[in-house]
Design an enzyme around this catalytic site. Structure first.
Site, PDB file in Angstrom:
ATOM      1  N   LYS A   1      31.849  32.806  31.386  1.00  0.00           N
ATOM      2  CA  LYS A   1      31.989  32.962  29.927  1.00  0.00           C
ATOM      3  C   LYS A   1      31.908  31.607  29.220  1.00  0.00           C
ATOM      4  CE  LYS A   1      36.080  35.020  30.148  1.00  0.00           C
ATOM      5  NZ  LYS A   1      36.407  35.192  31.568  1.00  0.00           N
TER       6      LYS A   1
ATOM      7  N   ARG B   1      41.584  22.321  37.840  1.00  0.00           N
ATOM      8  CA  ARG B   1      42.505  23.394  37.420  1.00  0.00           C
ATOM      9  C   ARG B   1      43.266  23.902  38.637  1.00  0.00           C
ATOM     10  NH1 ARG B   1      39.516  27.707  33.589  1.00  0.00           N
ATOM     11  NH2 ARG B   1      41.350  28.883  34.272  1.00  0.00           N
TER      12      ARG B   1
ATOM     13  N   ARG C   1      34.668  26.065  42.106  1.00  0.00           N
ATOM     14  CA  ARG C   1      34.923  25.363  40.845  1.00  0.00           C
ATOM     15  C   ARG C   1      36.191  24.528  40.935  1.00  0.00           C
ATOM     16  NH1 ARG C   1      35.545  28.829  35.300  1.00  0.00           N
ATOM     17  NH2 ARG C   1      37.736  28.983  35.868  1.00  0.00           N
TER      18      ARG C   1
ATOM     19  N   ARG D   1      42.727  39.833  25.737  1.00  0.00           N
ATOM     20  CA  ARG D   1      42.915  40.128  27.157  1.00  0.00           C
ATOM     21  C   ARG D   1      43.866  41.296  27.366  1.00  0.00           C
ATOM     22  NH1 ARG D   1      41.675  34.424  29.225  1.00  0.00           N
ATOM     23  NH2 ARG D   1      41.592  34.554  31.489  1.00  0.00           N
TER      24      ARG D   1
ATOM     25  N   ARG E   1      45.172  36.378  39.088  1.00  0.00           N
ATOM     26  CA  ARG E   1      44.418  36.430  37.823  1.00  0.00           C
ATOM     27  C   ARG E   1      43.540  37.686  37.783  1.00  0.00           C
ATOM     28  NH1 ARG E   1      41.915  30.701  38.218  1.00  0.00           N
ATOM     29  NH2 ARG E   1      40.692  31.163  36.358  1.00  0.00           N
TER      30      ARG E   1
HETATM   31  P1  AMP Z   1      40.853  31.076  31.237  1.00  0.00           P
HETATM   32  O1  AMP Z   1      40.520  29.649  31.005  1.00  0.00           O
HETATM   33  O2  AMP Z   1      40.267  31.986  30.197  1.00  0.00           O
HETATM   34  O3  AMP Z   1      40.581  31.538  32.637  1.00  0.00           O
HETATM   35  O4  AMP Z   1      42.455  31.214  31.018  1.00  0.00           O
HETATM   36  C1  AMP Z   1      43.346  30.519  31.857  1.00  0.00           C
HETATM   37  C2  AMP Z   1      44.752  31.045  31.655  1.00  0.00           C
HETATM   38  O5  AMP Z   1      45.162  30.888  30.297  1.00  0.00           O
HETATM   39  C3  AMP Z   1      44.944  32.523  31.957  1.00  0.00           C
HETATM   40  O6  AMP Z   1      45.112  32.785  33.337  1.00  0.00           O
HETATM   41  C4  AMP Z   1      46.212  32.800  31.152  1.00  0.00           C
HETATM   42  O7  AMP Z   1      47.359  32.295  31.816  1.00  0.00           O
HETATM   43  C5  AMP Z   1      46.016  31.962  29.899  1.00  0.00           C
HETATM   44  N1  AMP Z   1      45.291  32.756  28.868  1.00  0.00           N
HETATM   45  C6  AMP Z   1      44.054  32.503  28.361  1.00  0.00           C
HETATM   46  N2  AMP Z   1      43.706  33.422  27.434  1.00  0.00           N
HETATM   47  C7  AMP Z   1      44.749  34.277  27.374  1.00  0.00           C
HETATM   48  C8  AMP Z   1      44.986  35.456  26.628  1.00  0.00           C
HETATM   49  N3  AMP Z   1      44.072  35.942  25.763  1.00  0.00           N
HETATM   50  N4  AMP Z   1      46.166  36.091  26.808  1.00  0.00           N
HETATM   51  C9  AMP Z   1      47.090  35.617  27.663  1.00  0.00           C
HETATM   52  N5  AMP Z   1      46.906  34.536  28.406  1.00  0.00           N
HETATM   53  C10 AMP Z   1      45.762  33.860  28.282  1.00  0.00           C
END
Ligand code: AMP
Length: 370
Positions: A194, A314, A308, A269, A326
């Site tokens: 994404k 990360r 990654r 989400r 996740r």
């Molecule tokens: P991402 O970079 O999108 O994979 O997000 C990494 C982490 O950020 C996720 O595993 C959640 O802990 C938190 N996070 C990101 N977006 C959301 C969301 N819309 N709702 C809740 N937690 C989020």
């Protein structure tokens, strides 16, 4: 005051209650002065005029009679041209002063019908009063005696006026507003690509990219209050609580008031987040154009994320257990959003396996149709 949604359309505040009251009082004053030696009969044209007539006669300083006729000419947002009389007039109007009270005169089709209906009623005087008048669309050579407010050709609702039967009970006037933004939810499980695709698409379509994950990581790096709060959840691969995430997202959108639109990456989400986003955008007269989803199988994604993790720094990419968690969060709380958008005919799945360019091309094919 914010935007309201009636059926499929959005309306924003246009004329306040005070403006309407002042225009009504002005009409009352003129008509009362012209009818000072008689008892007029006011005839409201239903349905739209019911609020105006009620307020008008309450302000009228002397004796008067009130009646209604019911005509129709509207369907949707434009006049059909054909006017039907559904409820007629029973009173004997011979020699009387009749003042027609219309909520709005635009094309004049209804007004023409009114003149036809009253022409053989032997009325003493026939006067026409309208609260709103659209001079730009009035096509007839018919006389209007009293005009409350002249307005441009915009579709209005409220204060008795409707859009397909809704909106009559709003106590001021709203006008139609059309969404000006392109808002895309870029969807898919963790590691689907994404972020990579959003980077390309934001330039191609001149949109603002909001990645909630990036915003959280930025806050963690800068040790903000929000960062400290989000860290414990993110470290374990859990979702940050809805309230925190929704408020953060709203703040990010508000920072970009001039935007052409947004690519939401990693948001919504959960169902609550999706509902909050819809509500928040609708207050602005905007909407989500579509959810574009990158479809990739989970096994491929675990490999991708571990790969990654070697370079992304990360911690949630480096531990298979956190990655699995996740996915668990995705499968239990997030993937249902596919149905949420599919129900609104806004879900578009795209094969997320291939080169970056190939996937971008597939995404653009969908986005170009939104
Ligand atoms: P991402 O970079 O999108 O994979 O997000 C990494 C982490 O950020 C996720 O595993 C959640 O802990 C938190 N996070 C990101 N977006 C959301 C969301 N819309 N709702 C809740 N937690 C989020």
């Amino acid at each position: 005051m914010s935007t309201v949604k009636l059926h499929d359309k959005y309306f924003q505040p246009y004329l306040s209650k005070e403006k309407i009251e002042a225009a009504t009082q002005n009409l009352v004053n003129q008509i009362a002065a012209d009818c000072k030696d008689e008892i007029p009969i006011f005839i409201g044209i239903l349905n739209g005029s019911f609020m105006f007539v009620a307020d008008f006669v309450r302000l009228y300083p002397r004796a008067c009679e009130v009646s209604f006729v019911k005509l129709t000419s509207y369907e949707g947002t434009s006049s059909k041209g054909i006017v039907n009389q559904l409820v007629g007039i029973n009173e004997d109007l011979t020699g009387r002063t009749v003042v027609i009270l219309e909520d709005i005169i635009d094309t004049g089709n209804t007004l023409q019908k009114i003149y036809e209906i009253f022409k053989d009623k032997k009325v003493g005087k026939l006067k026409i009063a309208t609260l709103f008048f659209k001079p730009d669309v009035f096509k007839k050579e018919l006389h209007i005696d009293y005009i409350g407010l002249s307005i441009p050709d915009e579709f209005i609702v409220g204060y008795g006026l409707d859009y397909n039967n809704l909106g009559r009970n709003i106590n001021s006037i709203y006008k139609i507003t059309t969404p000006t933004m392109t808002n895309i939810v870029l969807f898919g499980p963790p590691g689907a690509g994404k972020g990579t695709q959003a980077d390309v698409l934001k330039d191609a379509y001149n949109l603002i990219h909001i990645s909630t994950g990036d915003v959280f990581r930025y806050n963690i790096q800068n040790a903000t209050k929000l960062g400290l709060l989000a860290k414990s959840y993110m470290d374990d691969g859990n979702l940050v609580p809805d309230e925190v995430t929704i408020n953060m997202l709203k703040a990010e959108v508000e920072k970009n008031t001039e935007a052409n639109g947004f690519i939401f990456d990693g948001f919504p989400r959960t169902s609550s987040q999706a509902e909050a986003l819809d509500g928040f955008l609708s207050e602005k007269g905007e909407t989500i154009n579509g959810m574009v989803a990158l479809e990739v199988s989970e096994d491929l994604l675990v490999e991708r994320l571990l790969e990654r993790g070697k370079t992304s720094g990360r911690s949630d990419d480096q531990d298979e257990e956190k990655i699995r968690n996740r996915f668990n969060e995705y499968n239990t709380k997030t993937s249902i959003l596919k149905d949420y958008y599919a129900k609104q005919n806004k879900y578009f799945g795209v094969n997320g396996v291939g080169s970056i360019e190939e996937i971008t091309t597939r995404l653009k094919v969908v986005i170009d149709t939104l």
